[in-house]
Motif scaffolding. Structure first.
Motif, PDB file in Angstrom:
ATOM      1  N   VAL A  20      -0.640  -7.366 -17.858  1.00 19.74           N
ATOM      2  CA  VAL A  20      -0.199  -6.535 -16.724  1.00 19.74           C
ATOM      3  C   VAL A  20      -0.082  -5.073 -17.551  1.00 19.74           C
ATOM      4  CG1 VAL A  20       2.104  -7.070 -16.536  1.00 19.74           C
ATOM      5  CG2 VAL A  20       1.159  -6.210 -14.719  1.00 19.74           C
ATOM      6  N   SER A  21       0.439  -5.165 -18.814  1.00 21.38           N
ATOM      7  CA  SER A  21       1.011  -4.018 -19.499  1.00 21.38           C
ATOM      8  C   SER A  21      -0.253  -3.152 -19.706  1.00 21.38           C
ATOM      9  CB  SER A  21       1.440  -4.793 -20.850  1.00 21.38           C
ATOM     10  OG  SER A  21       2.262  -5.788 -20.589  1.00 21.38           O
ATOM     11  N   TYR A  22      -1.491  -3.697 -19.897  1.00 26.34           N
ATOM     12  CA  TYR A  22      -2.576  -2.962 -20.182  1.00 26.34           C
ATOM     13  C   TYR A  22      -2.880  -1.933 -18.852  1.00 26.34           C
ATOM     14  CZ  TYR A  22      -2.787  -6.016 -24.107  1.00 26.34           C
ATOM     15  OH  TYR A  22      -2.578  -6.665 -25.219  1.00 26.34           O
ATOM     16  N   GLU A  23      -2.592  -2.739 -17.514  1.00 23.36           N
ATOM     17  CA  GLU A  23      -2.857  -2.023 -16.317  1.00 23.36           C
ATOM     18  C   GLU A  23      -1.875  -0.877 -16.304  1.00 23.36           C
ATOM     19  OE1 GLU A  23      -2.445  -4.474 -13.200  1.00 23.36           O
ATOM     20  OE2 GLU A  23      -3.533  -6.192 -13.951  1.00 23.36           O
ATOM     21  N   LEU A  24      -0.525  -1.125 -16.907  1.00 25.15           N
ATOM     22  CA  LEU A  24       0.392  -0.258 -16.960  1.00 25.15           C
ATOM     23  C   LEU A  24      -0.061   1.180 -17.583  1.00 25.15           C
ATOM     24  CD1 LEU A  24       3.916  -1.820 -16.968  1.00 25.15           C
ATOM     25  CD2 LEU A  24       3.006  -0.591 -15.030  1.00 25.15           C
ATOM     26  N   ILE A  25      -0.806   0.878 -18.847  1.00 25.10           N
ATOM     27  CA  ILE A  25      -1.259   1.745 -19.855  1.00 25.10           C
ATOM     28  C   ILE A  25      -2.140   2.837 -19.198  1.00 25.10           C
ATOM     29  CG2 ILE A  25      -2.449   2.220 -21.928  1.00 25.10           C
ATOM     30  CD1 ILE A  25      -1.255  -0.261 -23.091  1.00 25.10           C
ATOM     31  N   THR A  26      -2.852   2.232 -18.247  1.00 26.21           N
ATOM     32  CA  THR A  26      -3.954   2.976 -17.566  1.00 26.21           C
ATOM     33  C   THR A  26      -3.249   3.992 -16.555  1.00 26.21           C
ATOM     34  OG1 THR A  26      -5.436   1.092 -17.087  1.00 26.21           O
ATOM     35  CG2 THR A  26      -5.904   2.884 -15.767  1.00 26.21           C
ATOM     36  N   ARG A  27      -2.186   3.807 -15.848  1.00 30.63           N
ATOM     37  CA  ARG A  27      -1.454   4.575 -15.037  1.00 30.63           C
ATOM     38  C   ARG A  27      -0.652   5.560 -15.988  1.00 30.63           C
ATOM     39  NH1 ARG A  27      -2.451   3.826  -9.686  1.00 30.63           N
ATOM     40  NH2 ARG A  27      -2.272   1.841  -9.276  1.00 30.63           N
ATOM     41  N   GLY A  28       0.013   4.855 -17.111  1.00 28.05           N
ATOM     42  CA  GLY A  28       0.926   5.867 -17.779  1.00 28.05           C
ATOM     43  C   GLY A  28       0.111   6.945 -18.607  1.00 28.05           C
ATOM     44  N   ARG A  29      -1.119   6.374 -19.184  1.00 29.12           N
ATOM     45  CA  ARG A  29      -1.859   7.378 -19.797  1.00 29.12           C
ATOM     46  C   ARG A  29      -2.438   8.690 -18.967  1.00 29.12           C
ATOM     47  NH1 ARG A  29      -1.818   8.187 -24.712  1.00 29.12           N
ATOM     48  NH2 ARG A  29      -1.382  10.224 -23.885  1.00 29.12           N
ATOM     49  N   GLU A  30      -2.733   8.201 -17.727  1.00 28.96           N
ATOM     50  CA  GLU A  30      -3.045   9.414 -16.704  1.00 28.96           C
ATOM     51  C   GLU A  30      -1.983  10.128 -16.591  1.00 28.96           C
ATOM     52  OE1 GLU A  30      -5.885   6.561 -13.951  1.00 28.96           O
ATOM     53  OE2 GLU A  30      -4.345   7.444 -13.022  1.00 28.96           O
ATOM     54  N   LEU A  31      -0.661   9.840 -16.399  1.00 29.39           N
ATOM     55  CA  LEU A  31       0.299  10.560 -16.221  1.00 29.39           C
ATOM     56  C   LEU A  31       0.659  11.355 -17.457  1.00 29.39           C
ATOM     57  CD1 LEU A  31       2.587   7.996 -14.251  1.00 29.39           C
ATOM     58  CD2 LEU A  31       1.202   9.837 -13.103  1.00 29.39           C
ATOM     59  N   ALA A  32       0.477  10.788 -18.605  1.00 29.95           N
ATOM     60  CA  ALA A  32       0.972  11.364 -19.750  1.00 29.95           C
ATOM     61  C   ALA A  32       0.094  12.445 -20.035  1.00 29.95           C
ATOM     62  CB  ALA A  32       0.997  10.404 -20.996  1.00 29.95           C
ATOM     63  N   ASP A  33      -1.324  12.190 -20.039  1.00 30.36           N
ATOM     64  CA  ASP A  33      -2.304  13.445 -20.062  1.00 30.36           C
ATOM     65  C   ASP A  33      -2.030  14.692 -19.041  1.00 30.36           C
ATOM     66  OD1 ASP A  33      -3.261  11.926 -21.942  1.00 30.36           O
ATOM     67  OD2 ASP A  33      -4.968  11.215 -20.831  1.00 30.36           O
ATOM     68  N   GLN A  34      -1.563  14.244 -17.609  1.00 27.23           N
ATOM     69  CA  GLN A  34      -1.448  15.331 -17.003  1.00 27.23           C
ATOM     70  C   GLN A  34      -0.292  16.198 -17.241  1.00 27.23           C
ATOM     71  OE1 GLN A  34      -1.352  13.606 -12.869  1.00 27.23           O
ATOM     72  NE2 GLN A  34      -2.875  12.360 -13.209  1.00 27.23           N
ATOM     73  N   ARG A  35       0.713  15.491 -17.854  1.00 26.07           N
ATOM     74  CA  ARG A  35       1.792  16.170 -18.409  1.00 26.07           C
ATOM     75  C   ARG A  35       1.704  16.826 -19.772  1.00 26.07           C
ATOM     76  NH1 ARG A  35       6.611  15.986 -15.948  1.00 26.07           N
ATOM     77  NH2 ARG A  35       7.570  16.553 -17.935  1.00 26.07           N
ATOM     78  N   GLY A  36       0.637  16.460 -20.471  1.00 29.06           N
ATOM     79  CA  GLY A  36       0.648  16.579 -21.734  1.00 29.06           C
ATOM     80  C   GLY A  36       1.720  16.255 -22.596  1.00 29.06           C
ATOM     81  N   THR A  37       1.999  14.812 -22.297  1.00 25.39           N
ATOM     82  CA  THR A  37       3.084  14.108 -23.145  1.00 25.39           C
ATOM     83  C   THR A  37       2.803  12.997 -23.701  1.00 25.39           C
ATOM     84  OG1 THR A  37       4.218  13.458 -21.387  1.00 25.39           O
ATOM     85  CG2 THR A  37       5.159  15.491 -21.694  1.00 25.39           C
TER      86      THR A  37
END
Ligand code: FAD
Length: 329
Positions: A20-37
């Motif tokens: 399930v951690s790898y699913e969170l990475i999919t979500r988190g990566r999108e958010l981090a890329d959108q924020r540039g962080t």
């Protein structure tokens, strides 16, 4: 220190990163890329190997922050809560997302409360609001009739749990690099009034609500070893094994298998109640089954009043006969 980072709460079992951690990475990566962080995975456990932590980087994290102590080997609400709070206060992430698993559902409210942060549970969609950078958290509401989008603009971190299987796990990309930081929490954060006694995976019973056929085990089975007879019948019918509360209270089957008022409600095509008397509390969980077959040695058992087919007799004779006949058909 990365004040605007997006964090995910990764999970581990027995020292292995949970999928399930790898699913969170999919979500988190999108958010981090959108924020540039930066995307950082926080993972609590007992001295996980570098190779295991590296999998989080391979899948898309920029940094892994591992809180490590023997007391964190298995999930316990108090030390997990305290350690996570301490890390948040120290590092001030912008966003923290966790899976809506029993770990995420338990620990996230404990963390959000004292920090007075907003928390949206069970999200199916997350994105960053373009003009403000706030986290938009979407989840079903009003009994699933609407999709509500929620934001908590005043408080940090913005916190959400995400429904497992609502996105695909991030793929592994070889050659990705990132930073692994290990943190040993002080002893006062590791105290727990709760002790882990045992762990029983609920594998066989997870499907009772989805199964077309449920074979229910009642007190008539006399002892746990005899449940094997029900498993064999369920196997030949491609079904699942359910249980009355009496059977669950005796430890013959785990609680997720319980059918009834204080257990699950099932409505399979075929419900075979074996050694189950048919109390109102049990009926409440299975009465809407398409066809009910009852096997009971007591011809007066109430379950016969609800069964389309009743077999009055000893289950220890009838079940093996039935299983053999169906297997041979
Ligand atoms: P019993 O009632 O003891 O029945 C055993 C049956 O096995 C008998 O009919 C007997 O004739 C038969 N039998 C014995 N030997 C054989 C044999 N050799 N061959 C064939 N048949 C045999 N119960 C639930 O199941 N689910 C719930 O969610 C639930 N929630 C509850 C919530 C509350 C608030 C309360 C108060 C109770 C709840 N109960 C629930 C408990 C419920 O009241 C009953 O105690 C329970 O359903 C009885 O389980 P049983 O049918 O397995 O056992």
């Amino acid at each position: 220190m990365s004040p605007k980072a997006v964090w995910i709460l990764a999970e581990q079992r027995e020292g292995k990163v949970a999928d399930v951690s790898y699913e969170l990475i999919t979500r988190g990566r999108e958010l981090a890329d959108q924020r540039g962080t930066e995307l950082c995975a926080v993972i609590l456990g007992d001295n996980l190997s570098d190779a295991e932590l590296q999998t989080l980087i391979d899948r898309g994290c920029d940094r892994v922050l591992h809180a490590s102590a023997p007391e964190l080997r298995h999930f316990l609400p108090e030390p997990y809560d305290k350690c996570l709070q301490a890390l948040i206060v120290k590092e001030q992430p912008e966003i923290l997302i966790a899976a809506a698993t029993s770990t995420g559902r338990t620990v996230m409210p404990c963390v959000a409360g004292p920090l007075r942060a907003g928390l949206t549970a069970d999200c199916t969609g997350l994105q960053i609001e373009a003009d403000t950078g706030n986290l938009l958290q979407t989840r079903p509401a009003a009994g699933g009739n609407i999709m509500a989008t929620i934001k908590t603009p005043e408080r940090r971190p913005q916190m959400a749990t995400v429904r497992p299987h609502s996105t695909r796990p991030a793929p592994s990309i070889s050659g990705r690099t990132g930073r692994i930081d290990r943190w040993q929490p002080p002893a006062d954060l590791l105290k727990s009034r709760v002790r882990r006694v045992d762990y029983t995976p609920a594998v066989e019973t997870q499907a009772i609500q989805d199964a077309d056929v449920v074979v229910a085990v009642g007190r008539g089975f006399k002892k746990g070893d005899n449940v094997e007879l029900a498993r064999k019948l369920a196997n030949v019918l491609d079904g699942a094994v359910g249980a009355s509360r009496e059977a669950v209270d005796r430890g013959w089957l785990p609680y997720p298998a319980q059918v009834g008022l204080s257990g699950k409600t099932v409505s399979p095509k075929l419900y075979i109640a074996v050694g189950v008397s048919g109390t109102v509390q049990h009926l409440a969980g299975m009465q809407t089954s398409e066809t009910i077959i009852a096997i009971n040695s007591d011809s007066e058992a109430p379950i016969f009043n609800y069964a389309e087919i009743g077999l009055c007799g000893d289950l220890f004779t009838l079940l093996p006969m039935l299983t053999a006949k169906i297997a041979a058909a």
